[in-house]
Design an enzyme around this catalytic site. Structure first.
Site, PDB file in Angstrom:
ATOM      1  N   GLY A  76       0.871  -1.245   0.011  1.00  0.00           N
ATOM      2  CA  GLY A  76       0.100   0.046  -0.008  1.00  0.00           C
ATOM      3  C   GLY A  76       0.851   1.341  -0.023  1.00  0.00           C
ATOM      4  O   GLY A  76       1.978   1.441   0.621  1.00  0.00           O
ATOM      5  N   ARG A 176     -12.895  -8.576 -14.637  1.00  0.00           N
ATOM      6  CA  ARG A 176     -11.921  -9.250 -15.716  1.00  0.00           C
ATOM      7  C   ARG A 176     -12.017 -10.431 -15.542  1.00  0.00           C
ATOM      8  O   ARG A 176     -12.789 -11.124 -14.375  1.00  0.00           O
ATOM      9  CB  ARG A 176     -10.605  -8.532 -15.385  1.00  0.00           C
ATOM     10  CG  ARG A 176      -9.676  -9.076 -13.974  1.00  0.00           C
ATOM     11  CD  ARG A 176      -8.467  -8.508 -13.954  1.00  0.00           C
ATOM     12  NE  ARG A 176      -7.651  -9.050 -12.783  1.00  0.00           N
ATOM     13  CZ  ARG A 176      -7.537  -8.752 -11.730  1.00  0.00           C
ATOM     14  NH1 ARG A 176      -8.311  -7.715 -11.232  1.00  0.00           N
ATOM     15  NH2 ARG A 176      -6.719  -9.102 -10.632  1.00  0.00           N
ATOM     16  N   HIS A 279      -0.704  -5.656  12.894  1.00  0.00           N
ATOM     17  CA  HIS A 279      -0.265  -5.352  11.542  1.00  0.00           C
ATOM     18  C   HIS A 279       1.130  -5.964  11.059  1.00  0.00           C
ATOM     19  O   HIS A 279       2.085  -5.341  10.923  1.00  0.00           O
ATOM     20  CB  HIS A 279      -0.084  -3.958  11.253  1.00  0.00           C
ATOM     21  CG  HIS A 279      -0.089  -3.466   9.853  1.00  0.00           C
ATOM     22  ND1 HIS A 279      -0.321  -2.044   9.661  1.00  0.00           N
ATOM     23  CD2 HIS A 279       0.155  -3.845   8.828  1.00  0.00           C
ATOM     24  CE1 HIS A 279      -0.385  -1.994   8.549  1.00  0.00           C
ATOM     25  NE2 HIS A 279       0.129  -2.952   7.829  1.00  0.00           N
ATOM     26  N   GLY A 281       1.433  -8.472   8.540  1.00  0.00           N
ATOM     27  CA  GLY A 281       1.274  -9.172   7.373  1.00  0.00           C
ATOM     28  C   GLY A 281       2.622  -9.250   6.575  1.00  0.00           C
ATOM     29  O   GLY A 281       2.931 -10.424   6.006  1.00  0.00           O
TER      30      GLY A 281
END
Length: 320
Positions: A76, A176, A279, A281
């Site tokens: 991010g 998609r 947090h 990950g």
């Protein structure tokens, strides 16, 4: 004059860096007050420190008048993208696609399994010395909805398949088709949410995804469903989630929260049916080797004037 490159990893620890650049180490320091290693105005490529607070990350940006590339070590880029307006046209912001997929997907699977199988309950029982078995749902034969089907979302599906899930449904900002099947647009979430036993969030934080998981979203989730968030905290409306958790209708596992870090005494800490990880990950043993490979490749591309990888936006461009 040789262009400066600011690295949050000591240059001597990265093999294969191209010649022709001056490498300076800067990771912000323990308290974010580390002195700059050189004049920010001489920095041509800024690699943003990893796992530091946003004020640390952006501190040198206003003085980087000649920077041409800002490279994050995160998937991010929301901590940095809002500051890109400081720069003239042509400055590229790149993310760390390829670095965090494995670790983040592992954690998404870990949180899912731990929540479904009641691992937090067993840990608490172990601390009491209690043999407290219980009947729990399995991941096998469950329908899983992945919201945010980029590289991390695809890596999550890779890890779900061996667990014999009944179905994986993929959702992204636009529709998609992939080798594994269709990717539905966000607009189809109202029809898809009531069918999912597990909803995993791996979407970037954008204007279109901020507060995406609001009261309406949560109300559409089926009774007993599990929400797993490995994306960004503000994707979820915290108050709306608290309401659902306190009702006992759904459960959740969060690697990210809003606010973050989650302060002591916040209601989320005591919310029923909730598993929280801080947090984590990305920060695993898989991070550093992949980050170094990305930086070496990116810097060779930069020196040789080749197209850079993972360009998220370019200032002054229609999509920037």
């Amino acid at each position: 004059m040789t262009a400066d490159v600011w690295l949050p990893i000591p240059p001597k620890e990265i093999e294969g860096l191209p010649e022709g650049l001056r490498y300076l180490f800067w990771d912000g320091g323990e308290d974010g007050d580390q002195e700059f290693p050189g004049d920010p105005a001489d920095c041509a490529l800024y690699v943003v420190p990893y796992m530091k607070r946003q004020p640390v990350l952006v501190r040198p940006l206003e003085r980087m008048r000649n920077v041409r590339v800002v490279q994050t070590l995160t998937a991010g880029v929301d901590d940095i993208s809002e500051r890109m307006s400081l720069f003239p046209p042509g400055v590229r912001l790149c993310n760390a696609r390829g670095v965090h997929e494995a670790s983040t997907a592992e954690l998404a699977l870990t949180l899912t399994l731990a929540s479904l199988r009641g691992i937090p309950n067993f840990v608490r029982a172990q601390e009491r010395g209690a043999w407290a078995s219980e009947f729990r749902p399995a991941l096998a034969d469950r329908s899983v909805l992945i919201v945010g089907y980029g590289a991390i979302g695809a890596a999550i599906e890779d890890r779900l398949v061996p667990f014999e899930v009944a179905r994986v449904v993929r959702v992204a900002r636009s529709a998609r088709t992939t080798e594994r099947g269709p990717v539905h647009p966000l607009t189809e979430l109202p029809a898809l949410l009531p069918q999912a036993d597990v909803v995993i969030l791996s979407t970037p934080l954008l204007d279109s995804t901020r507060g995406l998981v609001n009261a309406d979203f949560l109300t559409l989730m089926k009774d007993g469903a599990l929400l797993v968030n490995v994306s960004r905290g503000p994707v979820v409306d915290t108050n709306a989630l608290l309401t659902e958790l306190e009702s006992g209708r759904i459960s959740a596992a969060l690697d990210v929260t809003d606010p973050e870090p989650l302060p002591a005494g916040h209601p989320l800490w005591q919310a029923p049916g909730l598993l929280i990880s801080p947090h984590v990950g990305g920060p695993t043993s898989a991070f550093l080797p992949r980050a170094k490979r990305l930086l070496v490749d990116q810097l060779h591309r930069f020196v040789n004037r080749e197209p850079l990888r993972n360009v998220i936006l370019t200032t002054g461009s229609p999509n920037g």
